[in-house]
Write a protein that holds these residues in place. Sequence first.
Motif, short mmCIF file in Angstrom:
data_model
loop_
_atom_site.label_atom_id
_atom_site.label_comp_id
_atom_site.label_asym_id
_atom_site.label_seq_id
_atom_site.Cartn_x
_atom_site.Cartn_y
_atom_site.Cartn_z
N GLY A 89 -10.29 -0.18 5.59
CA GLY A 89 -11.32 0.71 5.07
C GLY A 89 -10.74 1.74 4.13
N MET A 90 -9.77 1.35 3.32
CA MET A 90 -9.08 2.30 2.46
C MET A 90 -10.01 2.94 1.44
SD MET A 90 -6.76 -0.19 0.12
CE MET A 90 -7.46 -1.55 -0.81
N ASN A 91 -9.67 4.16 1.09
CA ASN A 91 -10.37 4.87 0.02
C ASN A 91 -9.35 5.74 -0.71
OD1 ASN A 91 -10.09 7.25 1.61
ND2 ASN A 91 -12.15 7.08 2.43
N MET A 92 -9.79 6.39 -1.77
CA MET A 92 -8.88 7.16 -2.62
C MET A 92 -8.18 8.31 -1.87
SD MET A 92 -7.96 7.29 -5.92
CE MET A 92 -7.59 8.39 -7.27
N PRO A 93 -8.90 9.16 -1.13
CA PRO A 93 -8.19 10.24 -0.42
C PRO A 93 -7.14 9.70 0.56
CG PRO A 93 -10.53 10.70 -0.48
CD PRO A 93 -10.35 9.29 -0.98
N LEU A 94 -7.47 8.64 1.27
CA LEU A 94 -6.53 8.02 2.20
C LEU A 94 -5.30 7.51 1.46
CD1 LEU A 94 -5.66 6.60 4.88
CD2 LEU A 94 -7.14 4.74 4.21
N ALA A 95 -5.51 6.79 0.37
CA ALA A 95 -4.40 6.19 -0.37
C ALA A 95 -3.49 7.26 -0.98
CB ALA A 95 -4.93 5.25 -1.45
N ILE A 96 -4.08 8.29 -1.57
CA ILE A 96 -3.27 9.37 -2.16
C ILE A 96 -2.44 10.06 -1.07
CG2 ILE A 96 -3.37 11.66 -3.22
CD1 ILE A 96 -5.75 10.64 -4.87
N THR A 97 -3.06 10.34 0.05
CA THR A 97 -2.34 10.99 1.15
C THR A 97 -1.22 10.10 1.67
OG1 THR A 97 -4.33 12.21 1.75
CG2 THR A 97 -2.59 12.09 3.42
N ALA A 98 -1.48 8.81 1.79
CA ALA A 98 -0.45 7.88 2.25
C ALA A 98 0.75 7.90 1.31
CB ALA A 98 -1.02 6.47 2.37
N MET A 101 2.42 11.63 1.45
CA MET A 101 2.87 12.17 2.73
C MET A 101 3.70 11.20 3.58
SD MET A 101 1.66 15.19 2.48
CE MET A 101 1.89 15.87 4.10
N LYS A 102 3.81 9.96 3.18
CA LYS A 102 4.43 8.95 4.03
C LYS A 102 5.86 9.27 4.44
CE LYS A 102 6.00 5.87 0.37
NZ LYS A 102 7.39 6.20 0.59
N ASP A 107 6.92 11.40 13.12
CA ASP A 107 6.07 10.86 14.18
C ASP A 107 4.98 9.99 13.55
OD1 ASP A 107 4.16 10.43 16.17
OD2 ASP A 107 4.55 12.37 17.12
N LEU A 108 5.05 8.70 13.82
CA LEU A 108 4.09 7.75 13.24
C LEU A 108 2.67 8.06 13.68
CD1 LEU A 108 3.81 5.26 11.44
CD2 LEU A 108 4.13 3.85 13.47
N ASN A 109 2.48 8.54 14.90
CA ASN A 109 1.12 8.86 15.37
C ASN A 109 0.52 10.03 14.60
OD1 ASN A 109 0.67 6.86 17.31
ND2 ASN A 109 1.97 7.95 18.75
N GLU A 113 -2.86 9.75 12.31
CA GLU A 113 -4.00 10.65 12.46
C GLU A 113 -4.30 11.42 11.17
OE1 GLU A 113 -6.22 10.58 14.82
OE2 GLU A 113 -5.02 8.99 15.72
N THR A 114 -3.26 11.80 10.46
CA THR A 114 -3.43 12.49 9.18
C THR A 114 -4.13 11.58 8.17
OG1 THR A 114 -1.48 13.85 9.58
CG2 THR A 114 -2.23 13.66 7.28
N LEU A 115 -3.67 10.34 8.08
CA LEU A 115 -4.26 9.40 7.13
C LEU A 115 -5.71 9.09 7.49
CD1 LEU A 115 -1.31 6.91 6.53
CD2 LEU A 115 -2.00 8.89 5.16
N LEU A 116 -5.97 8.85 8.77
CA LEU A 116 -7.35 8.55 9.18
C LEU A 116 -8.26 9.75 8.93
CD1 LEU A 116 -6.68 6.56 12.47
CD2 LEU A 116 -7.51 5.66 10.28
#
Length: 138
Positions: A89-98, A101-102, A107-109, A113-116
């Motif tokens: 369910g990707m979108n632009m805000p999610l992709a930019i943050t990924a 911030m990756k 901590d992967l969790n 949570e940040t990406l979601l």
Amino acid sequence: MVSHGEFAPGLHSAVKMMTGDRTDVLSTSLKDGMSADQFAENFKELVKDIKEDDQIILLADILSGSPFTNALNVLSEKGQLGNTLVIAGMNMPLAITAVLMKDNFDDLNVLKETLLSEGRNGLVEFEVASDEDEDDDL
């Protein structure tokens, strides 16, 4: 990033405008008329240089679609599912943050949570405020 049609490459292009061109961001798509096997071969080629211990964030357009399932199968064959955070369910805000911030999370969790959260917060209704004093000539 994987998707049906040109969504993933298009999103990749838009994200690149915001984050710069990065060699650690990859995309491919299942194009019209392409078989799932062809997509899988394209994805294999795309990820061939990813090492077994590399961390991967896989963003897909929809849960359980052909790009999603075939990408997971390829990563499984390479023994990389354990190193992969998968979000559909990707979108632009999610992709930019990924992208931005990756590398900032141990901590992967917390990263998940940040990406979601960013993906969810990117979905908003914009309401035009009505001015009761204006004419309704629209």
